[in-house]
Design an enzyme around this catalytic site. Structure first.
Site, PDB file in Angstrom:
ATOM      1  N   GLY A   1      64.263 172.544 105.088  1.00  0.00           N
ATOM      2  CA  GLY A   1      64.595 173.723 104.272  1.00  0.00           C
ATOM      3  C   GLY A   1      65.631 174.612 104.929  1.00  0.00           C
ATOM      4  O   GLY A   1      65.681 175.819 104.679  1.00  0.00           O
TER       5      GLY A   1
ATOM      6  N   GLY B   1      67.812 177.099 102.883  1.00  0.00           N
ATOM      7  CA  GLY B   1      67.183 178.145 102.078  1.00  0.00           C
ATOM      8  C   GLY B   1      67.335 179.529 102.686  1.00  0.00           C
ATOM      9  O   GLY B   1      68.012 179.719 103.708  1.00  0.00           O
TER      10      GLY B   1
ATOM     11  N   ARG C   1      68.596 168.382 102.102  1.00  0.00           N
ATOM     12  CA  ARG C   1      67.692 167.623 101.232  1.00  0.00           C
ATOM     13  C   ARG C   1      68.288 166.250 100.922  1.00  0.00           C
ATOM     14  O   ARG C   1      67.583 165.269 100.764  1.00  0.00           O
ATOM     15  CB  ARG C   1      67.470 168.397  99.926  1.00  0.00           C
ATOM     16  CG  ARG C   1      66.478 167.694  98.996  1.00  0.00           C
ATOM     17  CD  ARG C   1      66.667 168.096  97.552  1.00  0.00           C
ATOM     18  NE  ARG C   1      66.261 169.458  97.283  1.00  0.00           N
ATOM     19  CZ  ARG C   1      65.392 169.782  96.331  1.00  0.00           C
ATOM     20  NH1 ARG C   1      64.824 168.856  95.607  1.00  0.00           N
ATOM     21  NH2 ARG C   1      65.126 171.049  96.101  1.00  0.00           N
TER      22      ARG C   1
ATOM     23  N   GLU D   1      70.096 164.422 102.923  1.00  0.00           N
ATOM     24  CA  GLU D   1      69.844 163.541 104.085  1.00  0.00           C
ATOM     25  C   GLU D   1      68.370 163.159 104.190  1.00  0.00           C
ATOM     26  O   GLU D   1      68.038 162.020 104.492  1.00  0.00           O
ATOM     27  CB  GLU D   1      70.235 164.256 105.383  1.00  0.00           C
ATOM     28  CG  GLU D   1      71.728 164.392 105.616  1.00  0.00           C
ATOM     29  CD  GLU D   1      71.971 165.300 106.807  1.00  0.00           C
ATOM     30  OE1 GLU D   1      72.111 164.778 107.924  1.00  0.00           O
ATOM     31  OE2 GLU D   1      72.004 166.539 106.615  1.00  0.00           O
TER      32      GLU D   1
ATOM     33  N   TYR E   1      50.779 177.135  93.463  1.00  0.00           N
ATOM     34  CA  TYR E   1      51.632 177.204  94.663  1.00  0.00           C
ATOM     35  C   TYR E   1      50.791 177.610  95.876  1.00  0.00           C
ATOM     36  O   TYR E   1      50.855 176.985  96.946  1.00  0.00           O
ATOM     37  CB  TYR E   1      52.755 178.208  94.385  1.00  0.00           C
ATOM     38  CG  TYR E   1      53.557 178.677  95.573  1.00  0.00           C
ATOM     39  CD1 TYR E   1      54.405 177.814  96.266  1.00  0.00           C
ATOM     40  CD2 TYR E   1      53.505 180.020  95.982  1.00  0.00           C
ATOM     41  CE1 TYR E   1      55.155 178.270  97.353  1.00  0.00           C
ATOM     42  CE2 TYR E   1      54.256 180.480  97.049  1.00  0.00           C
ATOM     43  CZ  TYR E   1      55.074 179.604  97.737  1.00  0.00           C
ATOM     44  OH  TYR E   1      55.818 180.058  98.791  1.00  0.00           O
TER      45      TYR E   1
ATOM     46  N   ASN F   1      56.393 188.607 100.971  1.00  0.00           N
ATOM     47  CA  ASN F   1      57.616 188.404 100.177  1.00  0.00           C
ATOM     48  C   ASN F   1      58.863 188.692 101.005  1.00  0.00           C
ATOM     49  O   ASN F   1      58.971 189.754 101.602  1.00  0.00           O
ATOM     50  CB  ASN F   1      57.629 189.354  98.973  1.00  0.00           C
ATOM     51  CG  ASN F   1      56.463 189.097  98.054  1.00  0.00           C
ATOM     52  OD1 ASN F   1      55.324 189.333  98.421  1.00  0.00           O
ATOM     53  ND2 ASN F   1      56.740 188.590  96.897  1.00  0.00           N
TER      54      ASN F   1
ATOM     55  N   HIS G   1      63.204 185.702  93.103  1.00  0.00           N
ATOM     56  CA  HIS G   1      62.163 186.715  93.213  1.00  0.00           C
ATOM     57  C   HIS G   1      62.727 188.036  92.681  1.00  0.00           C
ATOM     58  O   HIS G   1      63.888 188.119  92.308  1.00  0.00           O
ATOM     59  CB  HIS G   1      61.737 186.867  94.677  1.00  0.00           C
ATOM     60  CG  HIS G   1      60.995 185.687  95.213  1.00  0.00           C
ATOM     61  ND1 HIS G   1      61.633 184.610  95.773  1.00  0.00           N
ATOM     62  CD2 HIS G   1      59.669 185.408  95.261  1.00  0.00           C
ATOM     63  CE1 HIS G   1      60.730 183.714  96.155  1.00  0.00           C
ATOM     64  NE2 HIS G   1      59.529 184.170  95.860  1.00  0.00           N
TER      65      HIS G   1
ATOM     66  N   ARG H   1      54.604 195.919  96.624  1.00  0.00           N
ATOM     67  CA  ARG H   1      54.920 194.734  97.423  1.00  0.00           C
ATOM     68  C   ARG H   1      55.368 195.134  98.826  1.00  0.00           C
ATOM     69  O   ARG H   1      56.197 196.037  98.989  1.00  0.00           O
ATOM     70  CB  ARG H   1      56.080 193.946  96.763  1.00  0.00           C
ATOM     71  CG  ARG H   1      55.737 193.346  95.416  1.00  0.00           C
ATOM     72  CD  ARG H   1      54.813 192.151  95.561  1.00  0.00           C
ATOM     73  NE  ARG H   1      54.410 191.609  94.278  1.00  0.00           N
ATOM     74  CZ  ARG H   1      53.289 191.942  93.631  1.00  0.00           C
ATOM     75  NH1 ARG H   1      52.463 192.823  94.151  1.00  0.00           N
ATOM     76  NH2 ARG H   1      52.983 191.375  92.475  1.00  0.00           N
TER      77      ARG H   1
HETATM   78  N1  LIG Z   1      60.922 183.713  99.817  1.00  0.00           N
HETATM   79  C1  LIG Z   1      59.746 184.299  99.938  1.00  0.00           C
HETATM   80  O1  LIG Z   1      59.546 185.433  99.495  1.00  0.00           O
HETATM   81  C2  LIG Z   1      58.607 183.588 100.637  1.00  0.00           C
HETATM   82  C3  LIG Z   1      57.400 184.279 100.849  1.00  0.00           C
HETATM   83  C4  LIG Z   1      56.358 183.642 101.505  1.00  0.00           C
HETATM   84  C5  LIG Z   1      56.508 182.342 101.952  1.00  0.00           C
HETATM   85  N2  LIG Z   1      57.689 181.685 101.711  1.00  0.00           N
HETATM   86  C6  LIG Z   1      57.801 180.316 102.213  1.00  0.00           C
HETATM   87  O2  LIG Z   1      58.806 180.319 103.223  1.00  0.00           O
HETATM   88  C7  LIG Z   1      59.535 179.086 103.193  1.00  0.00           C
HETATM   89  C8  LIG Z   1      61.012 179.369 103.038  1.00  0.00           C
HETATM   90  O3  LIG Z   1      61.180 180.038 101.788  1.00  0.00           O
HETATM   91  P1  LIG Z   1      62.635 180.322 101.231  1.00  0.00           P
HETATM   92  O4  LIG Z   1      62.540 181.525 100.375  1.00  0.00           O
HETATM   93  O5  LIG Z   1      63.615 180.244 102.343  1.00  0.00           O
HETATM   94  O6  LIG Z   1      62.837 179.063 100.269  1.00  0.00           O
HETATM   95  P2  LIG Z   1      64.175 178.650  99.488  1.00  0.00           P
HETATM   96  O7  LIG Z   1      65.257 179.628  99.727  1.00  0.00           O
HETATM   97  O8  LIG Z   1      63.759 178.359  98.090  1.00  0.00           O
HETATM   98  O9  LIG Z   1      64.591 177.288 100.213  1.00  0.00           O
HETATM   99  C9  LIG Z   1      63.811 176.161 100.060  1.00  0.00           C
HETATM  100  C10 LIG Z   1      64.400 175.074 100.910  1.00  0.00           C
HETATM  101  O10 LIG Z   1      63.612 173.886 100.729  1.00  0.00           O
HETATM  102  C11 LIG Z   1      64.497 172.801 100.484  1.00  0.00           C
HETATM  103  N3  LIG Z   1      63.809 171.776  99.705  1.00  0.00           N
HETATM  104  C12 LIG Z   1      63.184 171.918  98.516  1.00  0.00           C
HETATM  105  N4  LIG Z   1      62.718 170.719  98.105  1.00  0.00           N
HETATM  106  C13 LIG Z   1      63.044 169.818  99.063  1.00  0.00           C
HETATM  107  C14 LIG Z   1      62.850 168.417  99.210  1.00  0.00           C
HETATM  108  N5  LIG Z   1      62.224 167.686  98.279  1.00  0.00           N
HETATM  109  N6  LIG Z   1      63.310 167.813 100.333  1.00  0.00           N
HETATM  110  C15 LIG Z   1      63.967 168.528 101.287  1.00  0.00           C
HETATM  111  N7  LIG Z   1      64.188 169.858 101.192  1.00  0.00           N
HETATM  112  C16 LIG Z   1      63.739 170.493 100.089  1.00  0.00           C
HETATM  113  C17 LIG Z   1      65.645 173.430  99.719  1.00  0.00           C
HETATM  114  O11 LIG Z   1      66.760 172.576  99.714  1.00  0.00           O
HETATM  115  P3  LIG Z   1      67.884 172.723  98.547  1.00  0.00           P
HETATM  116  O12 LIG Z   1      68.600 173.992  98.870  1.00  0.00           O
HETATM  117  O13 LIG Z   1      68.712 171.507  98.711  1.00  0.00           O
HETATM  118  O14 LIG Z   1      67.122 172.802  97.265  1.00  0.00           O
HETATM  119  C18 LIG Z   1      65.841 174.710 100.537  1.00  0.00           C
HETATM  120  O15 LIG Z   1      66.561 174.427 101.720  1.00  0.00           O
HETATM  121  C19 LIG Z   1      58.931 178.265 102.056  1.00  0.00           C
HETATM  122  O16 LIG Z   1      57.987 177.380 102.590  1.00  0.00           O
HETATM  123  C20 LIG Z   1      58.246 179.302 101.186  1.00  0.00           C
HETATM  124  O17 LIG Z   1      57.154 178.740 100.483  1.00  0.00           O
HETATM  125  C21 LIG Z   1      58.743 182.269 101.079  1.00  0.00           C
END
Ligand SMILES: NC(=O)c1ccc[n+]([C@@H]2O[C@H](COP(=O)([O-])OP(=O)(O)OC[C@H]3O[C@@H](n4cnc5c(N)ncnc54)[C@H](OP(=O)(O)O)[C@@H]3O)[C@@H](O)[C@H]2O)c1
Length: 314
Positions: free
Chosen positions: A11, A14, A37, A39, A137, A166, A180, A210
């Site tokens: 990830g 992200g 993703r 790779e 989720y 968040n 979000h 929040r």
């Molecule tokens: N954002 C929040 O508010 C929040 C809060 C609590 C916890 N989290 C957790 O923190 C972590 C990071 O969140 P984030 O907001 O940075 O997420 P994000 O911006 O949505 O990024 C998700 C990442 O996962 C990759 N991904 C998704 N499906 C995949 C697959 N099948 N194979 C390989 N890579 C894949 C995406 O690649 P692509 O870009 O290629 O799609 C992206 O790099 C996550 O686990 C999330 O559940 C987030």
């Protein structure tokens, strides 16, 4: 000369992943691997293991997820649950098969039971079901926690789950369907400004509160956790900065110079009325409180990144 610590991040493209790659790039003695993703598709059971055989890692930081805002959660409950559970299975199996000694996973406050006392404490994670809009989720995140615990006991992998509140920041998904509340509101306001409109609709009543964490601060804490061996189980990661949705969207409007009306639509779901984490365990693990970027400053940087991206895409 000691060889660098090899950190593999899933990830890495992200919101948190990019912030973590930036944070690690300034550290000496760390080699960061962040396959895209394309790779390494984590839904394919073989791909991560194949990558790890070629490029072994000392620590695997699993951030990849299928996640988004409340509208995304409501529209794709089964797909999100399936993808996040399958990714967890494939990540832990690859770690076991390739002898990765340490795994750090991103869990989420959405895993907490709706009825647990606030602020949420790590020991109440299993005391009931999460709030219905985020339950699929949240339960997939709990599955990953349980699987990690089992892998620690059976395979001796040291597993830490960082339970993030968040997050927001420069590399957010500025996408109405998936974003979000902060990125979605930024996009809505920018569109209203472009069309010369003076009214922007916001989902829900505006009253939910929040706690918000700037992704760069989350990345810094992740690196601190990474540097401190021996921490396992679940660790809440929050900033203590709590705002109502009305306040958050109002601050976004003023940061973007929008003086029109924010109209709340109470027919849309509010989600949980208050999300806030107890971070006693985090402070104890990291040896004291962390300094956090003030919300207004983090918001200015986030809006600035969005404006630059918009200007670049025109
Ligand atoms: N954002 C929040 O508010 C929040 C809060 C609590 C916890 N989290 C957790 O923190 C972590 C990071 O969140 P984030 O907001 O940075 O997420 P994000 O911006 O949505 O990024 C998700 C990442 O996962 C990759 N991904 C998704 N499906 C995949 C697959 N099948 N194979 C390989 N890579 C894949 C995406 O690649 P692509 O870009 O290629 O799609 C992206 O790099 C996550 O686990 C999330 O559940 C987030």
């Amino acid at each position: 000369m000691t060889s660098p610590v090899r950190v593999l991040i899933t990830g890495g493209s992200g919101l948190l992943g990019r912030a973590l790659v930036r944070e690690l790039s300034s550290r000496e003695g760390v080699l960061t691997l962040a396959p895209s993703r394309r790779e390494v598709d984590l839904l394919d059971p073989a791909r991560l293991g194949q990558f790890l055989w070629r490029q072994p890692a000392d620590v695997l930081v699993h951030l990849a997820a299928d996640c988004g805002g409340i509208g995304y959660n409501v529209s794709r409950p089964a797909s999100m649950m399936h993808a996040n559970a399958v990714m967890a299975l494939n990540v832990f199996e690859a770690a076991r098969a390739c002898g990765v000694p340490r795994v750090i996973c991103a869990a989420s406050c959405d895993a907490y039971p709706a009825g647990a006392g606030l602020p949420w404490r790590e020991e109440s994670l299993w005391d009931g079901l999460p709030e219905p809009t985020s339950a699929p989720y949240g339960l997939a995140k709990r599955f990953a926690i349980s699987l990690g615990d089992a892998c620690q006991r059976e395979h001796g992998i040291e597993v830490l789950h960082l339970v993030f509140i968040n997050m927001f920041g420069e590399d957010d998904r500025f996408d109405l369907a998936r974003g979000h509340v902060i990125p979605a509101t930024i996009v809505k306001i920018a569109e209203a400004q472009r069309r010369g409109e003076r009214r922007v609709e916001v989902w829900g009543s505006g009253s939910p509160e929040r706690e918000l964490l700037y992704a760069a601060d989350a990345a810094r804490i992740t690196v601190q956790a990474l540097a401190g061996p021996g921490i396992s189980g679940c660790l809440n990661v929050g900033s203590g900065s709590v705002h109502t949705i009305r306040d958050i969207t109002g601050q976004i409007a003023s940061t973007m110079g929008f003086d029109g009306d924010l109209v709340f639509d109470p027919s849309r779901p509010d989600g949980h009325p208050l999300k806030v984490l107890d971070t006693t365990r985090l402070r104890a693990a990291l040896g004291g409180p962390s300094a956090f970027t003030p919300f207004g400053e983090a918001l200015r940087r986030t809006v600035g990144a969005f404006r630059r991206r918009e200007a670049g895409s025109r």
